[in-house]
Design a protein around this motif. Structure first.
Motif, PDB file in Angstrom:
ATOM      1  N   VAL A   6       4.172   7.628  -3.193  1.00 40.04           N
ATOM      2  CA  VAL A   6       3.504   8.533  -2.249  1.00 40.04           C
ATOM      3  C   VAL A   6       2.609   9.542  -2.981  1.00 40.04           C
ATOM      4  CG1 VAL A   6       3.852  10.323  -0.504  1.00 40.04           C
ATOM      5  CG2 VAL A   6       5.156   8.195  -0.385  1.00 40.04           C
ATOM      6  N   PRO A   7       3.108  10.265  -3.993  1.00 44.03           N
ATOM      7  CA  PRO A   7       2.217  11.213  -4.675  1.00 44.03           C
ATOM      8  C   PRO A   7       1.023  10.536  -5.356  1.00 44.03           C
ATOM      9  CG  PRO A   7       4.494  11.636  -5.276  1.00 44.03           C
ATOM     10  CD  PRO A   7       4.487  10.376  -4.478  1.00 44.03           C
ATOM     11  N   LEU A   8       1.250   9.387  -5.972  1.00 41.14           N
ATOM     12  CA  LEU A   8       0.138   8.684  -6.616  1.00 41.14           C
ATOM     13  C   LEU A   8      -0.888   8.214  -5.584  1.00 41.14           C
ATOM     14  CD1 LEU A   8       1.975   6.585  -9.350  1.00 41.14           C
ATOM     15  CD2 LEU A   8       0.403   8.485  -9.706  1.00 41.14           C
ATOM     16  N   TYR A   9      -0.406   7.721  -4.448  1.00 44.03           N
ATOM     17  CA  TYR A   9      -1.312   7.282  -3.382  1.00 44.03           C
ATOM     18  C   TYR A   9      -2.141   8.461  -2.868  1.00 44.03           C
ATOM     19  CZ  TYR A   9      -2.916   4.627   0.683  1.00 44.03           C
ATOM     20  OH  TYR A   9      -3.685   3.982   1.626  1.00 44.03           O
ATOM     21  N   ILE A  10      -1.539   9.620  -2.781  1.00 42.24           N
ATOM     22  CA  ILE A  10      -2.258  10.813  -2.327  1.00 42.24           C
ATOM     23  C   ILE A  10      -3.325  11.217  -3.346  1.00 42.24           C
ATOM     24  CG2 ILE A  10      -2.012  13.293  -1.886  1.00 42.24           C
ATOM     25  CD1 ILE A  10       0.703  12.591  -0.533  1.00 42.24           C
ATOM     26  N   VAL A  11      -2.990  11.214  -4.624  1.00 35.73           N
ATOM     27  CA  VAL A  11      -3.967  11.574  -5.666  1.00 35.73           C
ATOM     28  C   VAL A  11      -5.143  10.599  -5.657  1.00 35.73           C
ATOM     29  CG1 VAL A  11      -4.339  11.736  -8.165  1.00 35.73           C
ATOM     30  CG2 VAL A  11      -2.329  12.800  -7.131  1.00 35.73           C
ATOM     31  N   VAL A  12      -4.839   9.313  -5.627  1.00 30.36           N
ATOM     32  CA  VAL A  12      -5.903   8.303  -5.567  1.00 30.36           C
ATOM     33  C   VAL A  12      -6.704   8.472  -4.279  1.00 30.36           C
ATOM     34  CG1 VAL A  12      -6.385   5.821  -5.403  1.00 30.36           C
ATOM     35  CG2 VAL A  12      -4.724   6.660  -7.075  1.00 30.36           C
ATOM     36  N   ALA A 115      -2.304   4.585   7.586  1.00 29.59           N
ATOM     37  CA  ALA A 115      -2.064   3.178   7.945  1.00 29.59           C
ATOM     38  C   ALA A 115      -2.222   2.288   6.720  1.00 29.59           C
ATOM     39  CB  ALA A 115      -3.031   2.740   9.041  1.00 29.59           C
ATOM     40  N   GLY A 116      -3.202   2.599   5.901  1.00 31.85           N
ATOM     41  CA  GLY A 116      -3.449   1.821   4.689  1.00 31.85           C
ATOM     42  C   GLY A 116      -2.287   1.859   3.713  1.00 31.85           C
ATOM     43  N   PHE A 117      -1.596   2.988   3.623  1.00 29.73           N
ATOM     44  CA  PHE A 117      -0.451   3.081   2.721  1.00 29.73           C
ATOM     45  C   PHE A 117       0.640   2.105   3.129  1.00 29.73           C
ATOM     46  CE2 PHE A 117       3.754   4.666   1.627  1.00 29.73           C
ATOM     47  CZ  PHE A 117       3.642   4.733   0.247  1.00 29.73           C
ATOM     48  N   VAL A 118       0.973   2.106   4.384  1.00 29.79           N
ATOM     49  CA  VAL A 118       2.039   1.221   4.875  1.00 29.79           C
ATOM     50  C   VAL A 118       1.690  -0.235   4.610  1.00 29.79           C
ATOM     51  CG1 VAL A 118       3.277   0.444   6.944  1.00 29.79           C
ATOM     52  CG2 VAL A 118       2.804   2.887   6.609  1.00 29.79           C
ATOM     53  N   VAL A 119       0.477  -0.612   4.936  1.00 22.86           N
ATOM     54  CA  VAL A 119       0.052  -2.002   4.733  1.00 22.86           C
ATOM     55  C   VAL A 119      -0.040  -2.330   3.245  1.00 22.86           C
ATOM     56  CG1 VAL A 119      -1.813  -3.658   5.140  1.00 22.86           C
ATOM     57  CG2 VAL A 119      -1.151  -2.066   6.945  1.00 22.86           C
ATOM     58  N   SER A 120      -0.512  -1.399   2.443  1.00 24.89           N
ATOM     59  CA  SER A 120      -0.613  -1.628   0.999  1.00 24.89           C
ATOM     60  C   SER A 120       0.748  -1.869   0.378  1.00 24.89           C
ATOM     61  CB  SER A 120      -1.275  -0.431   0.310  1.00 24.89           C
ATOM     62  OG  SER A 120      -2.613  -0.315   0.691  1.00 24.89           O
ATOM     63  N   ARG A 121       1.666  -1.014   0.722  1.00 25.79           N
ATOM     64  CA  ARG A 121       3.011  -1.096   0.135  1.00 25.79           C
ATOM     65  C   ARG A 121       3.752  -2.362   0.557  1.00 25.79           C
ATOM     66  NH1 ARG A 121       8.309   0.951   0.810  1.00 25.79           N
ATOM     67  NH2 ARG A 121       9.088   1.701  -1.191  1.00 25.79           N
ATOM     68  N   ARG A 122       3.593  -2.738   1.805  1.00 27.20           N
ATOM     69  CA  ARG A 122       4.373  -3.859   2.335  1.00 27.20           C
ATOM     70  C   ARG A 122       3.698  -5.220   2.195  1.00 27.20           C
ATOM     71  NH1 ARG A 122       8.819  -2.144   5.007  1.00 27.20           N
ATOM     72  NH2 ARG A 122       8.846   0.029   5.628  1.00 27.20           N
TER      73      ARG A 122
END
Length: 126
Positions: A6-12, A115-122
């Motif tokens: 989560v923190p890395l996704y936020i920084v990116v 939405a992109g985070f959920v799809v990216s992770r899964r």
């Protein structure tokens, strides 16, 4: 794993947002149509995000990043989210103003990023 992702996704995502919004504003300020500027700015930010998220955010020793597997999935989701975002930003521009579209773009993209985070992770980076 999620505590790291989560923190890395936020920084990116913040780096992407800066590139995307800055390029969108510059392109439209110089007269580019809103739709073309949004697609171009999102594509530029997507290249940055795909590389950084694949390499740092979602990679792990148990699951090394496979670009060939991730790229088609990423492109599919990017096209869908870009279409949604472009329709939204175009509506703001058409019914408001370009200045309002500049202000709305980061907010629209933030919703799409969740939405992109959920799809990216899964799905994308698996």
């Amino acid at each position: 794993m999620l505590r790291r992702q989560v923190p890395l996704y936020i920084v990116v995502g913040l780096a992407q947002l800066g590139l995307d919004a800055g390029l969108f504003i510059a392109l439209t300020a110089f007269g580019a149509p809103v739709v073309a500027a949004n697609v171009a700015s999102r594509a530029s930010a997507a290249l940055l995000g795909f590389a950084l998220n694949g390499r740092y955010t979602f990679q792990s020793p148990e699951r090394p990043w496979r670009v060939g597997r991730s790229l088609p999935r990423f492109a599919t989701i990017w096209c869908a989210l870009t279409a949604i975002g472009t329709m939204a930003i175009s509506a703001v521009d058409a019914h408001g103003s370009l200045a309002l579209a500049w202000a709305a773009k980061p907010m629209i993209d933030a919703v799409l990023a969740a939405a992109g985070f959920v799809v990216s992770r899964r799905w994308i980076y698996r």
